[in-house]
Write an enzyme that holds these catalytic residues in place. Sequence first.
Site, short mmCIF file in Angstrom:
data_model
loop_
_atom_site.label_atom_id
_atom_site.label_comp_id
_atom_site.label_asym_id
_atom_site.label_seq_id
_atom_site.Cartn_x
_atom_site.Cartn_y
_atom_site.Cartn_z
N GLY A 18 -5.75 23.37 -37.75
CA GLY A 18 -5.25 24.19 -36.65
C GLY A 18 -5.60 25.66 -36.71
N SER A 19 -6.82 26.00 -37.15
CA SER A 19 -7.14 27.44 -37.16
C SER A 19 -7.32 27.99 -35.75
CB SER A 19 -8.36 27.73 -38.04
OG SER A 19 -9.54 27.28 -37.44
N ASN A 20 -7.85 27.19 -34.82
CA ASN A 20 -7.91 27.65 -33.43
C ASN A 20 -6.51 27.77 -32.83
OD1 ASN A 20 -10.75 28.03 -32.27
ND2 ASN A 20 -10.97 26.16 -33.48
N ARG A 72 -5.09 2.72 -25.99
CA ARG A 72 -5.17 4.18 -25.82
C ARG A 72 -4.22 4.67 -24.74
NH1 ARG A 72 -9.24 6.77 -28.55
NH2 ARG A 72 -10.79 5.35 -29.43
N MET A 97 -8.49 14.96 -32.53
CA MET A 97 -9.53 13.96 -32.82
C MET A 97 -9.26 12.60 -32.16
SD MET A 97 -11.57 15.86 -34.37
CE MET A 97 -12.81 14.78 -35.09
N LEU A 100 -9.92 10.83 -25.18
CA LEU A 100 -8.92 10.61 -24.12
C LEU A 100 -9.52 9.78 -22.99
CD1 LEU A 100 -7.58 14.26 -24.23
CD2 LEU A 100 -6.32 12.22 -24.99
N HIS A 116 -15.51 23.26 -28.47
CA HIS A 116 -16.50 22.40 -29.12
C HIS A 116 -17.46 23.28 -29.92
CE1 HIS A 116 -18.94 18.86 -29.74
NE2 HIS A 116 -20.00 19.61 -29.51
N ASP A 152 -17.27 15.81 -24.06
CA ASP A 152 -17.96 17.09 -24.28
C ASP A 152 -18.91 17.44 -23.14
OD1 ASP A 152 -16.67 17.22 -26.75
OD2 ASP A 152 -18.32 16.25 -27.80
N GLU A 181 -15.21 30.99 -32.51
CA GLU A 181 -14.25 30.11 -31.82
C GLU A 181 -12.92 30.82 -31.66
OE1 GLU A 181 -13.88 26.08 -33.30
OE2 GLU A 181 -15.93 26.07 -34.02
C1 GRF Z 1 -13.24 23.31 -34.62
O1 GRF Z 1 -14.51 23.48 -35.18
C2 GRF Z 1 -13.36 22.92 -33.17
O2 GRF Z 1 -14.47 23.50 -32.55
C3 GRF Z 1 -13.51 21.43 -33.24
O3 GRF Z 1 -12.69 21.02 -34.29
C4 GRF Z 1 -12.52 22.08 -35.21
C5 GRF Z 1 -11.06 22.32 -35.34
O4 GRF Z 1 -10.76 23.28 -36.31
N1 GRF Z 1 -13.18 20.84 -31.96
P1 GRF Z 1 -9.32 23.89 -36.41
O5 GRF Z 1 -8.35 22.72 -36.64
O6 GRF Z 1 -9.03 24.61 -35.14
O7 GRF Z 1 -9.36 24.80 -37.59
#
Ligand code: GRF
Length: 226
Positions: A18-20, A72, A97, A100, A116, A152, A181
């Site tokens: 979850g860094s984003n 699903r 991951m 959908l 992405h 995508d 990102e």
């Molecule tokens: C990121 O590289 C994002 O682009 C991809 O999955 C990764 C998720 O990383 N969809 P994080 O969990 O946000 O660190």
Amino acid sequence: MTAAPTKKRVAVLISGRGSNMTALIAAATSPAFPATIALVLSNRPDAAGLAVAAEANIPTATVDHKPHGKDREAFERVLDETLRSAGIDIVCLAGFMRVLTPWFVERWTGRMLNIHPSLLPAFRGLDTHARALAEGVRLHGCTVHFVVPELDAGPAIMQAAVPVVPGDTPTSLAARVLTQEHRIYPAALALVASGAVALDADGRIAGPPAAELTANEVLVSPPIAG
Ligand code: GRF
């Protein structure tokens, strides 16, 4: 005194670190940001990002896909219900991951974003950094796009390009892309949440005004000498 515009309620969907998500939470602490992170939801009970969100006092939920096996839509019905009962306006996929189904995607058309790790439409799917290196591209990057049923494939809201440098490995390239990102996801969400950018009825991006799109920087890799 004029009332401040209502902030959009955003759910961030994660499966891992979850860094984003963390970048979105940080951006949303600014009073001027047009969205609030109202929910962090994971399909994996052990996703590390859940604890990070809880630490930041963001409500969290887990909708485990496993009990639903291959069904699903059964999983997505619970997901959809959880989002709706939390009053969510916009969904941000951030390392979520699960593929959908069109049923779910169509319920959130124009209101669901994904990040992405490539300059789409290049390198859809997984292992984007290794594939970029194998192809020998000189520029790589990341894309925030509206989610459409095809994987995508949705229109890009914002992209960032980075150079591929000699000696790069998938890990070093991933780190360079990830830094970007964390910049473009909050910025792209702000464009959508404020209404500056939207998905129009033809599935194309509407806005922002052309004046804001004037190119003032060009990235050439490797740089031209002199
Ligand atoms: C990121 O590289 C994002 O682009 C991809 O999955 C990764 C998720 O990383 N969809 P994080 O969990 O946000 O660190």
